[in-house]
Design an enzyme around this catalytic site. Structure first.
Site, PDB file in Angstrom:
ATOM      1  N   SER A  32      39.850  45.561  38.932  1.00 28.38           N
ATOM      2  CA  SER A  32      39.277  46.842  39.373  1.00 28.38           C
ATOM      3  C   SER A  32      39.148  47.866  38.245  1.00 28.38           C
ATOM      4  CB  SER A  32      40.073  47.432  40.539  1.00 28.38           C
ATOM      5  OG  SER A  32      41.369  47.780  40.135  1.00 28.38           O
ATOM      6  N   LYS A  77      42.768  55.394  45.483  1.00 31.17           N
ATOM      7  CA  LYS A  77      42.334  55.660  44.104  1.00 31.17           C
ATOM      8  C   LYS A  77      41.694  57.045  44.007  1.00 31.17           C
ATOM      9  CE  LYS A  77      42.121  50.967  42.576  1.00 31.17           C
ATOM     10  NZ  LYS A  77      41.853  49.756  43.208  1.00 31.17           N
TER      11      LYS A  77
END
Length: 139
Positions: A32, A77
């Site tokens: 990611s 996030k």
């Protein structure tokens, strides 16, 4: 049946670069971070600051064609990025709907499909031309 020997062949891709890349960052791993690591390398190889000093965060996998892919846990996030002071968040297109459903105040989501999309948006952010940034919408 019985025992028999098997020979396997695995297809793969190998790249030869004109320079070494060695990224060591504590507590960051997995695919990611691919987009942001790739942008960090672009920033090092090109003159000037890619963000012009603006606080830009982001996420996304990246393949060897420059396509940005989705990640898991986008909501957390976003919260972490805004908590650290980010004003903009480069968001994989496939994560846009989930991300847009609960955006922390003060964080602008910027939709990206490719590393080129990300670079174009970073140029606009750097130049203060943010009105036309590709955005994410919920659902």
């Amino acid at each position: 049946e019985g025992d028999r020997a098997v020979v396997g062949i695995t297809a793969g891709t190998d790249h030869t670069f004109p320079f070494d890349v060695d990224i060591k960052l504590a507590d960051v791993g997995g695919p990611s971070a691919g987009l942001m690591f790739a942008l960090g390398i672009v920033d090092k190889l090109t003159p000037g600051a890619l963000t012009g000093g603006k606080f830009v965060a982001g996420t996304g996998t990246i393949d060897d064609e420059g396509q940005v892919g989705p990640i898991g846990g986008i909501e957390m996030k976003l919260v972490g990025a805004r908590g650290a002071g980010a004003e903009y968040f480069l968001t994989p297109e496939q994560n846009c709907a989930a991300a847009a459903s609960d955006v922390p105040a003060g964080l602008t989501l910027v939709k990206v499909r490719t590393i080129d999309d990300a670079r174009t948006s970073l140029n606009k952010i750097r130049d203060g031309d943010t009105a036309g940034l590709p955005s994410c919408s919920a659902g």
